[in-house]
Structure formats: C-alpha cells, structure tokens
Design an enzyme around this catalytic site. Structure first.
Site, PDB file in Angstrom:
ATOM      1  N   SER A 113       0.801  -1.223   0.000  1.00 24.78           N
ATOM      2  CA  SER A 113       0.000   0.000   0.000  1.00 24.78           C
ATOM      3  C   SER A 113       0.835   1.276   0.000  1.00 24.78           C
ATOM      4  O   SER A 113       1.566   1.529  -0.940  1.00 24.78           O
ATOM      5  CB  SER A 113      -0.948  -0.035   1.188  1.00 24.78           C
ATOM      6  OG  SER A 113      -1.832   1.033   1.124  1.00 24.78           O
ATOM      7  N   HIS A 114       0.735   2.038   1.087  1.00 30.35           N
ATOM      8  CA  HIS A 114       1.380   3.352   1.142  1.00 30.35           C
ATOM      9  C   HIS A 114       2.839   3.263   1.579  1.00 30.35           C
ATOM     10  O   HIS A 114       3.507   4.285   1.663  1.00 30.35           O
ATOM     11  CB  HIS A 114       0.605   4.238   2.111  1.00 30.35           C
ATOM     12  CG  HIS A 114       0.413   3.563   3.442  1.00 30.35           C
ATOM     13  ND1 HIS A 114      -0.463   2.526   3.607  1.00 30.35           N
ATOM     14  CD2 HIS A 114       1.028   3.733   4.626  1.00 30.35           C
ATOM     15  CE1 HIS A 114      -0.398   2.094   4.861  1.00 30.35           C
ATOM     16  NE2 HIS A 114       0.504   2.809   5.503  1.00 30.35           N
ATOM     17  N   LYS A 126      -2.012  -9.944   0.693  1.00 33.28           N
ATOM     18  CA  LYS A 126      -3.277  -9.902   1.429  1.00 33.28           C
ATOM     19  C   LYS A 126      -4.277 -10.796   0.709  1.00 33.28           C
ATOM     20  O   LYS A 126      -4.326 -10.799  -0.520  1.00 33.28           O
ATOM     21  CB  LYS A 126      -3.768  -8.455   1.434  1.00 33.28           C
ATOM     22  CG  LYS A 126      -5.046  -8.239   2.215  1.00 33.28           C
ATOM     23  CD  LYS A 126      -5.389  -6.769   2.313  1.00 33.28           C
ATOM     24  CE  LYS A 126      -6.023  -6.262   1.041  1.00 33.28           C
ATOM     25  NZ  LYS A 126      -6.624  -4.941   1.175  1.00 33.28           N
ATOM     26  N   ASP A 278      -2.641   6.312  -3.322  1.00 35.92           N
ATOM     27  CA  ASP A 278      -1.474   5.654  -2.731  1.00 35.92           C
ATOM     28  C   ASP A 278      -0.965   4.511  -3.609  1.00 35.92           C
ATOM     29  O   ASP A 278      -1.421   4.341  -4.741  1.00 35.92           O
ATOM     30  CB  ASP A 278      -1.798   5.150  -1.317  1.00 35.92           C
ATOM     31  CG  ASP A 278      -2.774   3.985  -1.334  1.00 35.92           C
ATOM     32  OD1 ASP A 278      -3.554   3.892  -2.294  1.00 35.92           O
ATOM     33  OD2 ASP A 278      -2.749   3.172  -0.396  1.00 35.92           O
ATOM     34  N   ASP A 280      -1.369   1.279  -3.853  1.00 41.11           N
ATOM     35  CA  ASP A 280      -2.285   0.292  -4.424  1.00 41.11           C
ATOM     36  C   ASP A 280      -3.627   0.877  -4.845  1.00 41.11           C
ATOM     37  O   ASP A 280      -4.553   0.131  -5.187  1.00 41.11           O
ATOM     38  CB  ASP A 280      -2.488  -0.880  -3.454  1.00 41.11           C
ATOM     39  CG  ASP A 280      -3.073  -0.445  -2.124  1.00 41.11           C
ATOM     40  OD1 ASP A 280      -2.842   0.704  -1.710  1.00 41.11           O
ATOM     41  OD2 ASP A 280      -3.782  -1.251  -1.496  1.00 41.11           O
ATOM     42  N   ASP A 282      -6.061   2.517  -3.213  1.00 40.80           N
ATOM     43  CA  ASP A 282      -7.291   2.516  -2.411  1.00 40.80           C
ATOM     44  C   ASP A 282      -7.459   3.774  -1.563  1.00 40.80           C
ATOM     45  O   ASP A 282      -8.536   4.002  -1.014  1.00 40.80           O
ATOM     46  CB  ASP A 282      -7.408   1.235  -1.556  1.00 40.80           C
ATOM     47  CG  ASP A 282      -6.221   1.012  -0.650  1.00 40.80           C
ATOM     48  OD1 ASP A 282      -5.289   1.840  -0.660  1.00 40.80           O
ATOM     49  OD2 ASP A 282      -6.221  -0.014   0.073  1.00 40.80           O
ATOM     50  N   SER A 366      -7.587   7.644   7.587  1.00 39.30           N
ATOM     51  CA  SER A 366      -6.305   7.467   6.910  1.00 39.30           C
ATOM     52  C   SER A 366      -6.438   7.630   5.398  1.00 39.30           C
ATOM     53  O   SER A 366      -5.698   7.020   4.648  1.00 39.30           O
ATOM     54  CB  SER A 366      -5.769   6.079   7.238  1.00 39.30           C
ATOM     55  OG  SER A 366      -6.756   5.095   6.964  1.00 39.30           O
ATOM     56  N   LYS A 377     -11.579   0.108   0.061  1.00 34.88           N
ATOM     57  CA  LYS A 377     -11.630   1.546  -0.143  1.00 34.88           C
ATOM     58  C   LYS A 377     -11.134   1.829  -1.554  1.00 34.88           C
ATOM     59  O   LYS A 377     -10.461   0.994  -2.148  1.00 34.88           O
ATOM     60  CB  LYS A 377     -10.831   2.290   0.913  1.00 34.88           C
ATOM     61  CG  LYS A 377      -9.383   1.842   1.107  1.00 34.88           C
ATOM     62  CD  LYS A 377      -8.842   2.492   2.368  1.00 34.88           C
ATOM     63  CE  LYS A 377      -7.376   2.178   2.609  1.00 34.88           C
ATOM     64  NZ  LYS A 377      -7.179   0.887   3.301  1.00 34.88           N
ATOM     65  N   ARG A 497       0.182   6.009  16.723  1.00 33.43           N
ATOM     66  CA  ARG A 497      -0.706   7.016  16.145  1.00 33.43           C
ATOM     67  C   ARG A 497      -1.533   7.648  17.261  1.00 33.43           C
ATOM     68  O   ARG A 497      -2.161   6.939  18.049  1.00 33.43           O
ATOM     69  CB  ARG A 497      -1.650   6.386  15.123  1.00 33.43           C
ATOM     70  CG  ARG A 497      -0.944   5.645  13.999  1.00 33.43           C
ATOM     71  CD  ARG A 497      -1.874   5.483  12.810  1.00 33.43           C
ATOM     72  NE  ARG A 497      -1.416   4.481  11.876  1.00 33.43           N
ATOM     73  CZ  ARG A 497      -0.424   4.635  11.000  1.00 33.43           C
ATOM     74  NH1 ARG A 497       0.252   5.770  10.979  1.00 33.43           N
ATOM     75  NH2 ARG A 497      -0.092   3.662  10.173  1.00 33.43           N
TER      76      ARG A 497
HETATM   77  C1  VG1 Z   1      -3.331   1.940   8.351  1.00 30.12           C
HETATM   78  C2  VG1 Z   1      -4.500   2.878   8.515  1.00 30.12           C
HETATM   79  C3  VG1 Z   1      -5.803   2.123   8.371  1.00 30.12           C
HETATM   80  C4  VG1 Z   1      -5.811   1.391   7.026  1.00 30.12           C
HETATM   81  C5  VG1 Z   1      -4.585   0.519   6.900  1.00 30.12           C
HETATM   82  C6  VG1 Z   1      -4.489  -0.104   5.519  1.00 30.12           C
HETATM   83  O1  VG1 Z   1      -3.341   0.966   9.375  1.00 30.12           O
HETATM   84  O2  VG1 Z   1      -4.445   3.537   9.762  1.00 30.12           O
HETATM   85  O3  VG1 Z   1      -6.875   3.018   8.501  1.00 30.12           O
HETATM   86  O4  VG1 Z   1      -6.963   0.598   6.911  1.00 30.12           O
HETATM   87  O5  VG1 Z   1      -3.417   1.301   7.088  1.00 30.12           O
HETATM   88  O6  VG1 Z   1      -4.484   0.876   4.527  1.00 30.12           O
HETATM   89  P1  VG1 Z   1      -2.433   1.075  10.690  1.00 30.12           P
HETATM   90  O7  VG1 Z   1      -2.658  -0.207  11.435  1.00 30.12           O
HETATM   91  O8  VG1 Z   1      -1.031   1.286  10.235  1.00 30.12           O
HETATM   92  O9  VG1 Z   1      -2.935   2.268  11.433  1.00 30.12           O
HETATM   93  V1  VG1 Z   1      -3.754   0.601   3.036  1.00 30.12           V
HETATM   94  O10 VG1 Z   1      -4.011   1.838   2.056  1.00 30.12           O
HETATM   95  O11 VG1 Z   1      -2.557  -0.249   3.496  1.00 30.12           O
HETATM   96  O12 VG1 Z   1      -4.500  -0.735   2.380  1.00 30.12           O
HETATM   97 CO    CO Z   2      -3.547   1.387   0.172  1.00 28.38          CO
END
Ligand code: VG1
Ligand code: CO
Length: 544
Positions: A113-114, A126, A278, A280, A282, A366, A377, A497
């Site tokens: 993801s990010h 995943k 981001d 991926d 979403d 987020s 998302k 966080r």
């Molecule tokens: C973070 C965000 C959460 C989101 C998750 C996956 O998780 O806070 O809201 O669903 O990333 O997003 P964490 O546990 O680091 O707070 V993504 O765009 O990875 O699919």
């Molecule tokens: Co993502």
C-alpha cells in the site's frame, strides 16, 4: 506436469497485520518465506480446488517474481483458474471489483500500500474473500496458525508465464486469463457517476485538475478514465507511470509525502481540484486551492451530498467509519436519520456491514473512503465522487467544506504519527495508558477534564464476532477526544498514532488553524502518555 512437494519448516514473523502480511522485501526474499505463507493460505481455504482466484498487485519491486511463484503454487494446489492483471498489475479496488464481477472464490493482492517500495522497501500480500473484501480476522488467524506448523509446499516445474499479453494460457491443468486491469473498473465507474456531466465540468474554460498518481498503480487507471474517457487535458495526471520503487517516493497521499501536489495546489496558478492516491490505489487525498480536505471531513461531505450522484441517488442505507475517524459523518447520519456504525481500524470490518446492506458508504481517517460498489476503499472512486459533486453544485472544494461546517459544525481533527519508535518503548507507552484507563474519569489533564476512557472493542452486528484492544480512547468535555493506538502496517520499529478531535460548532472559530485549535488536546495527550518524552521525539514524524 508433475506436482512437486517441497519440505519446509515454519518461519517466524508471518502474523498478518491491519491489512495482510507486510514486511521488508528482503524478508520476503528469504527462501520459502513467500511460499510458506501462500501454502498456508491455500491449506486453510476449503473449496478452493477447481475454483477461480484473482491475482495482481501495485507493480512494486518483487511483484513480478511473487506472481510467478504464486501461479505455480496455485496450479500445484489444484486451483481451476487464475485471472491476472496484465503485467501483474491490479489496483486493490480493481481486484475487488474483478472478484465480484467474475464470482471468483477470492483474490490475492500483492502490495504494501502506502509503504515505500524498491529492493530496500516493503512488500505485502493480502487475501480477499469472495465478496471482494479483505479476509476477516478468523481467516487471517487461521492462515497464521497454519504458518506455525507448515511442513511442505506444493509447486510445479515450469517456465515463467508471459503476463504482458491479454488472453488465455494454461499452467498444468490450471487456466490463466490475463485481463486488462482497467476495463471492468472503468465500466463500474461509468455506472456510478454522471460521466456526461463530468465531461462538461472538465471542458469548462479555466477548470483544471491535477491528479498525482505518485508513480504508483493508479497512473493507468487515472489516465484512462480522467484523461481518456472524461477528456481532462493530457498532463492532468502527474507521475502517472508506475515504477517498482515509486520513483523513490513514499506513495502515501498526505501533505508530507504528496508535497509535489500540495505545492502545485498552493501556487498562484493552482488548478481548481487536486487529488492523489497511494501505492495500491485505495486511498485518496482531496485538495482544493490552498485547502486540504481532512479525510474524515471528506467522508462526511460525500455522505451529505450522495444523492447528487447517480449511483447513490436513492439515498444511503447507512454509513460506517473506523473508530479513530472523526465524528463528522455521524452528524450527517443523524441529519439523514440513517445508522452510523463504528468499527475497528482496517477495511475488513466493513465487509459484513456492506454485505448485509446495513451501510452504503464507509471511511477511515487514513484517507480511505469507499462504498458498496466494491469491498475495498477506492481512491479514484472518491475523486470521481468529488468531481461529480462539484459538477452539480458548482463552487470550490473549499466552499463546499466550509458550507458543510456551517451546517453541521466542524470536527477539528488531526492525526500525529510517531514512526520508527523503539518497539519496547512503544509497547510500554500503550500498556501504561491502558492500565491507567479505569482511573482517568474525573481527572484533569493539562486543564481538560476527562469524562470517560475505554479500550475500544467491537462486536460485529452481523456475525457476533468480537475484536478487543482496538485503540485507547479518552473523552473530554465539549466533545473532545484523543485516541492512541499502535499501527499494524509499519515494518520498522513501531509506529504510534495519536488521533485528536475537538468539535467546533461556532462558525467564526472554525477558521482557526487546526494544530492551534487542538493544542490543549495535544498537551493533554502528552500529560497522559508521556509519548514525546519517552520516545525521545520533539514532534510527530507525520501530521495529517
Ligand atoms: C493503516 C491505517 C488504516 C488502514 C490501513 C491499511 O493501518 O491507519 O486506517 O486501513 O493502514 O491501509 P495502521 O494499522 O497502520 O494504522 V492501506 O491503504 O494499506 O491498504
Ligand atoms: Co492502500
């Protein structure tokens, strides 16, 4: 082709987090690491044999290698058919859509993801179930249990499959279909949004947009839809070519990492509308001229304006937000007289609500918003939603948000991330606040009176499953709240966080700068947790 059984032993560190298994690329490159996890997944999915899986990722480093490994293992495990995005590319919402359209058994998303990519960056895997959404906790837990006892994995001896050409091939008895990653998703967007109106908006003299794909997966999607189908001038999409290391950037759409977009949106000749997604695809960030929309506000604005958009013209069944997300959408739900659900962090908790028809829109602070059109998302969807609202209402991004605050009040909101904190120190900070929770009510911290405090637990209204320990919440007078939780997606040390929220009904005071408005809460958080002092940090790594 002969199935090969390769003996193996459990490898430590295969516990999925908020959003699948996410580790450094170098961890995934250890012999057997990916294979152990994938075989564990196959071993706990009864009924997979003979069925269809969807497979793709955000194109980051190791995506191409991982796909070939998974294809061989899928064939050896008796999977009937795998749909793969061309060149192994599928955005997370794009994969979710394909699982649903093709009635697949499930899907495998390859992404962190990010998180940054490249040989020294992160990789992730995943599993999504047949509704197109992230597997619920009972499935991820079963996978993890299996990784603890795994003793063999199955594969075939075969050359790599050419994923550059659309069409069908075979691997042993398994069919492989290479699909256009964008086509089905783009059709879905056409069903939800008023493309004619969007075309007219983008053709208005002087109206300009800038979409920053951050060299991640949304590049081809945004180019095809925004520039191709909706006629935004070439160049409206920037950083549109996906790169295995995202061009060295951090594909997280927030003011810190999407600094190029923010700079453009603050320039004298700024476009009218800016957005970023981001790694991926979403997440989304929505930016007006010199105005960044807080994701929690964005969710509330989408909910309040949903009936302006064809796909939601009949109204919303309900809304849902993750617990740390601000209560802005709750106020909209109240005005619309629809239910609002509060879930733990992570998209997997929305799946049951959406499947049961209890809610239509969901979101997280987020930068994640989505609806029942898929079970993830969806970044580009949120961008089209905003553009559709602008096309109908006129005005600017900023005026829409300010009018929203006037009507509903403003939930002043910010998240402070402390990244790369020593893991033991972070654990202790959380543990100490958890221990103190029962004693906090009635106490004063930095001048603010605590009303109550709790450790968030969630009972799924559909299947009754209970998830505990999902974040520590402290509620103060006048609708203020702080939340502390440890991230479940980081790969270096621990990320803490801190989520800060204060309600401001007074229009005159809504213009106050966010951090200044939250200063009393920031002080209270330090008084209650000692986070800065104990982690040795002067300030957060990222403020959103
Ligand atoms: C973070 C965000 C959460 C989101 C998750 C996956 O998780 O806070 O809201 O669903 O990333 O997003 P964490 O546990 O680091 O707070 V993504 O765009 O990875 O699919
Ligand atoms: Co993502």
């Amino acid at each position: 082709m002969q199935v090969k059984t390769v003996p193996t032993r459990p490898i430590e560190g295969q516990l999925p987090g908020t959003s699948g298994l996410r580790k450094k690329v170098t961890v995934f490159q250890q012999p057997g690491y990916l294979e152990n996890f994938v075989q564990s997944l196959f071993d706990v999915l009864p009924g997979l044999a003979g069925n269809t899986l969807v497979l793709g990722g955000d194109g980051r480093y190791f995506n191409d290698r991982a796909i070939q490994v998974i294809l061989r293992m899928a064939a050896a495990n008796g999977v009937g058919c795998v749909l793969v995005g061309r060149d192994g590319i599928l955005s997370t919402p794009g994969l979710s859509d394909l699982v649903r359209q093709r009635h697949a058994f499930g899907g495998i998303v390859l992404s962190a993801s990010h998180n940054p990519g490249g040989p020294d960056g992160d990789f992730g895997i995943k599993y999504n179930i047949g509704n197109g959404g992230p597997a619920p906790e009972k499935v991820t837990e079963a996978i993890h249990q299996r990784t603890l006892t795994i003793d063999r994995w199955l594969t075939l001896d075969s050359a790599d499959i050419d994923l550059g050409r659309l069409g069908e091939t075979a691997l042993g008895a398994m069919r492989i279909e290479v699909v256009d990653p964008v086509a089905s998703y783009a059709r879905l967007m056409q069903q939800l949004f008023d493309f004619e109106r969007l075309r007219a908006l983008l053709a208005r003299p002087g109206f300009r947009i800038c979409f920053d794909a951050m060299h991640a997966v949304t590049g081809p999607y945004a180019q095809a839809i925004l520039e191709g189908q909706l006629g935004a001038p070439a160049g409206s999409v920037i950083n549109g070519v996906p790169l295995p290391d995202f061009g060295g950037g951090h594909p997280d759409p927030n003011p810190t990492y999407a600094d190029e977009l923010v700079a453009r949106m603050c320039a004298a000749d700024a476009p009218d509308f800016g957005a970023a997604s981001d790694g991926d695809g979403d997440r989304n960030m929505i930016v007006g001229r010199r105005f960044i929309v807080t994701p929690s506000d964005s969710l509330a604005v989408l909910a309040a304006n949903a009936t302006l958009v064809p796909g939601y013209a009949a109204g919303l069944k309900g809304v849902a937000r993750s617990m740390p997300t601000s209560g802005a959408v709750d106020r909209v739900a109240q005005a619309l007289d629809i239910p609002c659900y509060e879930t733990p962090t992570g998209w997997k908790f929305f799946g049951n609500l959406l499947d049961a028809g209890l809610c239509t829109l969901c979101g997280e602070e987020s930068a994640g918003t989505g609806s029942d059109h898929v079970r993830e998302k969806d970044g580009l969807w949120a961008v089209l939603f905003w553009l559709n609202i602008l096309a109908v209402r006129g005005g600017s991004v900023e005026s829409i948000v300010r009018e929203h605050w006037q009507r509903f009040g403003r939930n002043v909101y910010s998240r402070h991330d402390y990244e790369g904190v020593d893991a033991a120190v972070a654990r202790q900070i959380v543990a100490d606040l958890r221990t103190a929770l029962p004693t906090l009510a009635g106490r004063t911290a930095a001048g603010l009176k605590v009303l109550r405090a709790d450790d968030f637990a969630y009972t799924d209204p559909v299947d009754g499953s209970v998830s505990r320990g999902q974040g520590l919440c402290v509620f103060f007078d006048e609708g203020s709240r702080l939340v502390l939780r440890a991230s479940g997606t980081g790969t270096e040390g621990a990320t803490l966080r801190l989520y800060l929220e204060r309600f401001e009904p007074d229009t005159a005071r809504q213009a106050v700068e966010t951090q200044a408005a939250l200063q009393p809460l920031i002080d209270a958080a330090e008084a209650l947790t000692g986070l800065r002092a104990r982690s040795g940090r002067q300030r957060p790594t990222v403020i959103t």
